[in-house]
Design a protein around this motif. Sequence first.
Motif, mmCIF file in Angstrom:
data_model
loop_
_atom_site.group_PDB
_atom_site.id
_atom_site.type_symbol
_atom_site.label_atom_id
_atom_site.label_comp_id
_atom_site.label_asym_id
_atom_site.label_seq_id
_atom_site.Cartn_x
_atom_site.Cartn_y
_atom_site.Cartn_z
ATOM 1 N N TYR A 61 34.704 42.903 29.373
ATOM 2 C CA TYR A 61 35.857 42.636 28.497
ATOM 3 C C TYR A 61 36.758 43.865 28.422
ATOM 4 O O TYR A 61 37.987 43.768 28.533
ATOM 5 N N GLY A 85 38.588 44.360 31.669
ATOM 6 C CA GLY A 85 39.710 43.425 31.767
ATOM 7 C C GLY A 85 40.921 43.913 30.993
ATOM 8 O O GLY A 85 42.066 43.823 31.476
ATOM 9 N N THR A 140 37.575 38.906 33.744
ATOM 10 C CA THR A 140 37.370 37.758 32.861
ATOM 11 C C THR A 140 36.392 36.772 33.489
ATOM 12 O O THR A 140 35.520 36.217 32.806
ATOM 13 N N ARG A 199 32.832 38.154 33.184
ATOM 14 C CA ARG A 199 32.312 38.023 31.824
ATOM 15 C C ARG A 199 31.973 36.575 31.507
ATOM 16 O O ARG A 199 30.911 36.276 30.935
ATOM 17 N N ARG A 208 35.742 28.596 32.126
ATOM 18 C CA ARG A 208 36.686 29.708 32.171
ATOM 19 C C ARG A 208 36.487 30.551 33.432
ATOM 20 O O ARG A 208 37.457 31.082 33.983
ATOM 21 N N SER A 257 39.549 31.551 36.261
ATOM 22 C CA SER A 257 39.806 32.991 36.299
ATOM 23 C C SER A 257 39.497 33.549 37.687
ATOM 24 O O SER A 257 40.240 34.395 38.216
#
Length: 449
Positions: A379, A382, A398, A401, A410, A414
Amino acid sequence: MKRLISLFALLLLLCVTSPAYAQSILRDAESEALLADMSRDLIRAANLSPANVRIVVISDPSINAFVAGGQAVYLHSGLIDAAGSANEVQGVIAHELGHITGGHVPLQGRMAQGATGITILSLLLGAAAMAAGSAEAGVGLMQLGQRAALGNFLAFSRAQEATTDAAGVKFLSGAGITGKGMLAFFKRLQQQEYRWGLKRGSETSYVMSHPMSGERISTLTADLQADPAWNKPSDPDIEARFQRVQAKLRGYVAEPKDTLRRYPASDTSIPAHYARAYAYHLGGYPKEAAGEAMALVKAEPKNPYFLELKGQILLESGKPKEALVPLREATTLTNYQPLIATTFGHALLATEDRAHLEEAERVLRQAVARDKENPFAWYQLGMLYERKGDTARAALATAERASMMGDYGRAIPSGQAAMAGLPQGSPDWIRAQDIVMAGQGMMQDRKRK
């Protein structure tokens, strides 16, 4: 009948399913280093590799430990809180390693399938009896089948625990560690059983998945006392470190008022300063928390964990620039331990000074390379790439993670966004492609299930 099926299915689920993923994992550099040192010889005695076995702390106030497949031992925070010594926890770890070497999680799954088969048969027989006009007989057959299934499953579980106790004794002996802690911990469990009103032969003890603690103590005492390591003192350095980690954990998970009552200001020991620092910090008293951290650093100026705490309190009190010095030193002293380095990288970014971006990138990239289960580091990385205007690598961070956390909804887009902005065939592009393909595979598996 549907209600009976649902009730048994729920009970079986509670018996078989691991709670590991329903609770939060507590990660701390000092605690992980201690647990690794406490367990290393035990792991080797079990013919396992310390590089492959993880000891994980779960945030749960109950006194428990378990394995959930693979080579990870999960300890509840409540167990560490209740333990009287590091040696007691070593006894628990030795026992849980027995579950790993015995392959008990896969075996338990097969036994549960057998229990389910017994239950389905009883439900079918009961339904047939009810259809023939004997509702009372049908219900009786269903209940009898469920009781037999549960009884078989729990008897199997108790037998596993007994063999695992024996394995734990063997591993303690092989590691040259006294078994006094194992017996002491079973005595703690025995006291709990007394408070709950459990006794041998009672209806409640019948449905327990573990033997009664008194039985375990009687079975194991002679073997433990006959071992050459029985009268060997526990490692004093390990015990001192355990008291610190135990106090730190109490300060973090307990209500601040309870911690301050347990560790009053009159107690000037290192563990007490540790516990109060966390209690004050969590309770919203930054000045008092900083004072306790300063007392620790004054006592041991080169202790990286005390420096980490000082920097963490400053950072979370809105003073990231002041946090840089202790966090940088803690990171250097631990050779860039990933959790500490991540906090340092966070502080560098929190200063909002672009002059720190290069150092932050170097620190955070080392952290993610050395720790495969550190979503917070990804995080922060990013955020760093966003500030640098590198949207492709921000998207990759991202994706990393999200993939780590099982959020494939997600992770896939990403990763695709990262691939669109990265040079095709580059290492980062290939990594993004791997995340997308793995995520798509997992999503398809979920749909099939």
